[in-house]
Design a protein around this motif. Structure first.
Motif, PDB file in Angstrom:
ATOM      1  N   ILE A  69      43.044  26.831  22.141  1.00 38.10           N
ATOM      2  CA  ILE A  69      42.759  27.933  21.218  1.00 38.10           C
ATOM      3  C   ILE A  69      41.553  28.725  21.712  1.00 38.10           C
ATOM      4  O   ILE A  69      40.547  28.163  22.125  1.00 38.10           O
ATOM      5  N   CYS A  70      41.664  30.038  21.632  1.00 33.26           N
ATOM      6  CA  CYS A  70      40.589  30.933  22.045  1.00 33.26           C
ATOM      7  C   CYS A  70      39.746  31.300  20.830  1.00 33.26           C
ATOM      8  O   CYS A  70      40.286  31.523  19.748  1.00 33.26           O
ATOM      9  N   GLU A  71      38.429  31.355  21.018  1.00 32.85           N
ATOM     10  CA  GLU A  71      37.550  31.791  19.927  1.00 32.85           C
ATOM     11  C   GLU A  71      37.961  33.176  19.457  1.00 32.85           C
ATOM     12  O   GLU A  71      38.122  33.422  18.288  1.00 32.85           O
ATOM     13  N   ASN A  72      38.101  34.065  20.407  1.00 32.36           N
ATOM     14  CA  ASN A  72      38.564  35.415  20.116  1.00 32.36           C
ATOM     15  C   ASN A  72      40.082  35.387  20.255  1.00 32.36           C
ATOM     16  O   ASN A  72      40.601  35.212  21.342  1.00 32.36           O
TER      17      ASN A  72
ATOM     18  N   CYS B 159      40.676  27.905  26.491  1.00 37.84           N
ATOM     19  CA  CYS B 159      41.324  29.210  26.358  1.00 37.84           C
ATOM     20  C   CYS B 159      41.754  29.725  27.736  1.00 37.84           C
ATOM     21  O   CYS B 159      40.990  29.643  28.699  1.00 37.84           O
ATOM     22  N   LEU B 160      42.964  30.246  27.826  1.00 34.04           N
ATOM     23  CA  LEU B 160      43.473  30.729  29.111  1.00 34.04           C
ATOM     24  C   LEU B 160      43.145  32.199  29.375  1.00 34.04           C
ATOM     25  O   LEU B 160      43.389  32.685  30.483  1.00 34.04           O
ATOM     26  N   ASN B 161      42.614  32.901  28.383  1.00 38.34           N
ATOM     27  CA  ASN B 161      42.248  34.297  28.619  1.00 38.34           C
ATOM     28  C   ASN B 161      41.321  34.394  29.825  1.00 38.34           C
ATOM     29  O   ASN B 161      40.360  33.644  29.948  1.00 38.34           O
ATOM     30  N   ASP B 162      41.637  35.307  30.716  1.00 35.69           N
ATOM     31  CA  ASP B 162      40.861  35.553  31.942  1.00 35.69           C
ATOM     32  C   ASP B 162      40.870  34.373  32.912  1.00 35.69           C
ATOM     33  O   ASP B 162      40.089  34.335  33.844  1.00 35.69           O
ATOM     34  N   ARG B 163      41.742  33.384  32.702  1.00 39.45           N
ATOM     35  CA  ARG B 163      41.840  32.250  33.621  1.00 39.45           C
ATOM     36  C   ARG B 163      43.227  32.120  34.230  1.00 39.45           C
ATOM     37  O   ARG B 163      43.467  31.243  35.041  1.00 39.45           O
ATOM     38  N   ARG B 164      44.142  32.970  33.830  1.00 41.47           N
ATOM     39  CA  ARG B 164      45.505  32.865  34.351  1.00 41.47           C
ATOM     40  C   ARG B 164      45.547  33.355  35.794  1.00 41.47           C
ATOM     41  O   ARG B 164      44.817  34.262  36.176  1.00 41.47           O
ATOM     42  N   ASP B 165      46.445  32.759  36.562  1.00 45.87           N
ATOM     43  CA  ASP B 165      46.617  33.151  37.962  1.00 45.87           C
ATOM     44  C   ASP B 165      47.699  34.225  38.013  1.00 45.87           C
ATOM     45  O   ASP B 165      48.892  33.924  38.119  1.00 45.87           O
ATOM     46  N   TRP B 166      47.264  35.473  37.916  1.00 48.54           N
ATOM     47  CA  TRP B 166      48.229  36.569  37.851  1.00 48.54           C
ATOM     48  C   TRP B 166      48.972  36.785  39.159  1.00 48.54           C
ATOM     49  O   TRP B 166      50.098  37.281  39.152  1.00 48.54           O
TER      50      TRP B 166
END
Length: 138
Positions: free
Chosen positions: A29-32, A84-91
């Motif tokens: 879960i992401c804070e934001n 949280c995976l936001n900004d951590r995904r391997d695009w």
């Protein structure tokens, strides 16, 4: 030794001998709650909404696979990162999962391809259950 000191000593021994509960590894879960990766998918797809939808669905599939990998690492005692995976995904990896020919197709031409993408709700539930079962998440 008084009865109270004997009981206190016995209680202390019992507490120290009790195994600690298995600590959880984290949470996805992401804070934001805002999903920050929409911008990344839009940057790759440009104005092609069909490609954008395919990228977002592919991202969901990547998330499921990544979560399983991290929970397996947790269960095996290997390094893991459950957050949280936001900004951590391997695009780059996500983009590579999309067939190359899709990048030259129109949004309308991509509609049947988007509709054909497997709905992985069952797999997402199975991964969440597995992660909870091994103690990686609550």
């Amino acid at each position: 030794m008084t009865m109270n000191s004997i009981l206190a000593a016995a209680a202390a021994a019992l507490i120290l001998a009790t195994p600690m509960a298995h600590a959880t590894g984290g949470s996805w879960i992401c804070e934001n709650q805002m999903d920050m990766d929409h911008e990344e998918a839009r940057a790759i797809s440009g104005a092609n909404n069909g490609l954008y939808q395919i990228l977002m669905k592919t991202r969901e599939n990547w998330d499921i696979a990544h979560r399983r990998e991290q929970c397996e690492a947790y269960a095996e005692g290997r390094p893991y990162e459950i957050s949280c995976l936001n900004d951590r995904r391997d695009w780059d990896e996500i983009k590579a999962m999309v067939p190359e020919e899709y990048f030259g197709m129109s949004s309308e031409s991509l509609t049947p391809h988007f509709q054909a993408i497997q709905n992985n709700t069952d797999e997402a539930i199975a991964v969440a259950r597995y992660c909870r079962d091994v103690g990686a998440i609550e």
